[in-house]
Design a protein around this motif. Sequence first.
Motif, PDB file in Angstrom:
ATOM      1  N   THR A  43       0.832  -1.203   0.000  1.00 30.60           N
ATOM      2  CA  THR A  43       0.000   0.000   0.000  1.00 30.60           C
ATOM      3  C   THR A  43       0.865   1.251   0.000  1.00 30.60           C
ATOM      4  OG1 THR A  43      -1.785  -1.134   1.164  1.00 30.60           O
ATOM      5  CG2 THR A  43      -1.758   1.268   1.294  1.00 30.60           C
ATOM      6  N   LEU A  46       2.352   2.384  -3.363  1.00 26.25           N
ATOM      7  CA  LEU A  46       1.495   2.858  -4.446  1.00 26.25           C
ATOM      8  C   LEU A  46       1.867   4.292  -4.819  1.00 26.25           C
ATOM      9  CD1 LEU A  46      -1.948   1.443  -3.251  1.00 26.25           C
ATOM     10  CD2 LEU A  46      -0.634   0.696  -5.242  1.00 26.25           C
ATOM     11  N   TRP A  65      -5.011   9.142  -1.467  1.00 29.59           N
ATOM     12  CA  TRP A  65      -5.287   9.648  -2.812  1.00 29.59           C
ATOM     13  C   TRP A  65      -4.630  11.000  -2.972  1.00 29.59           C
ATOM     14  CZ3 TRP A  65      -6.612   7.304  -6.996  1.00 29.59           C
ATOM     15  CH2 TRP A  65      -7.053   8.017  -8.108  1.00 29.59           C
ATOM     16  N   TYR A  83      -4.095   2.864 -11.759  1.00 34.81           N
ATOM     17  CA  TYR A  83      -4.069   2.960 -10.303  1.00 34.81           C
ATOM     18  C   TYR A  83      -5.033   1.974  -9.664  1.00 34.81           C
ATOM     19  CZ  TYR A  83      -1.317   7.327 -10.413  1.00 34.81           C
ATOM     20  OH  TYR A  83      -0.336   8.270 -10.578  1.00 34.81           O
ATOM     21  N   ALA A  87      -4.002  -0.799  -6.994  1.00 34.59           N
ATOM     22  CA  ALA A  87      -4.632  -0.807  -5.665  1.00 34.59           C
ATOM     23  C   ALA A  87      -5.193  -2.188  -5.339  1.00 34.59           C
ATOM     24  CB  ALA A  87      -5.739   0.248  -5.588  1.00 34.59           C
ATOM     25  N   LEU A  99      -8.558  -1.203   2.069  1.00 34.25           N
ATOM     26  CA  LEU A  99      -7.775  -0.268   1.262  1.00 34.25           C
ATOM     27  C   LEU A  99      -8.639   0.517   0.286  1.00 34.25           C
ATOM     28  CD1 LEU A  99      -5.142   1.000   0.337  1.00 34.25           C
ATOM     29  CD2 LEU A  99      -4.814  -0.952  -1.186  1.00 34.25           C
ATOM     30  N   ILE A 100      -9.491  -0.150  -0.468  1.00 29.36           N
ATOM     31  CA  ILE A 100     -10.315   0.537  -1.463  1.00 29.36           C
ATOM     32  C   ILE A 100     -11.233   1.546  -0.769  1.00 29.36           C
ATOM     33  CG2 ILE A 100     -12.021   0.246  -3.299  1.00 29.36           C
ATOM     34  CD1 ILE A 100      -9.207  -0.822  -3.987  1.00 29.36           C
ATOM     35  N   ILE A 103      -9.236   4.610  -0.005  1.00 23.55           N
ATOM     36  CA  ILE A 103      -8.951   5.371  -1.225  1.00 23.55           C
ATOM     37  C   ILE A 103     -10.185   6.156  -1.663  1.00 23.55           C
ATOM     38  CG2 ILE A 103      -8.352   5.196  -3.671  1.00 23.55           C
ATOM     39  CD1 ILE A 103      -6.635   2.727  -2.899  1.00 23.55           C
TER      40      ILE A 103
END
Length: 149
Positions: A43, A46, A65, A83, A87, A99-100, A103
Motif C-alpha cells: 500500500t 502505491l 489519494w 491505479y 490498488a 484499502l479501497i 482510497i
Amino acid sequence: MALKSRLNSSKAREIPALRLAYSAPVLNQSTIEELRRFTLPATKALPFVRLRADDQPMCRPESFWHVRSTGKRETDVRLGRRYACEAIAAMKADHNTHLIAHIVQDIIKDATERARKQGRIRSPIALGFLIGLSEAMAAAQPPADGFPL
C-alpha cells in the motif's frame, strides 16, 4: 545498623538468584502475515499514496489519494485505471480489505477540497480509478454461496 546490613548482604550472596529463561515464540506464517498487514508495504509503495514526513512502519499514510492531473483527459483516465489495478494488487498483497474504502474516502475528500478551491469536483483520474474498479468487479466470479464479493 552496619552489622545488620552486612548480614543482609552476606545472606544475599548465599541464596542463589532466580534465573528466568525467556524464549521468543516461534514465528509462524500467520504471525508474519499479521505483521505484514499492519505495516502495509504494498500500500505504501502505491504511486498515489502520500506518506507522512516521519513515516514509521506501523503509521498510516497521510493520504490514500494524492494525484496530479496531466491536463489531458484521456491520459488521466488511463492513469486512474492503472491505479485501480495497482490498488487491487496491493490490497491482496497486504491482506488489507479496507484499502479501497480508504482510497474512495480520500477521493471524496479531494473532490470536496477541489470544489471549494476551484469550483469543480470532477477528476478524470478518479473517474478512471472508479472505472477500473467497476471493470474488476464485473470480471470477478461471484462466490459459490451467492453473496456478492
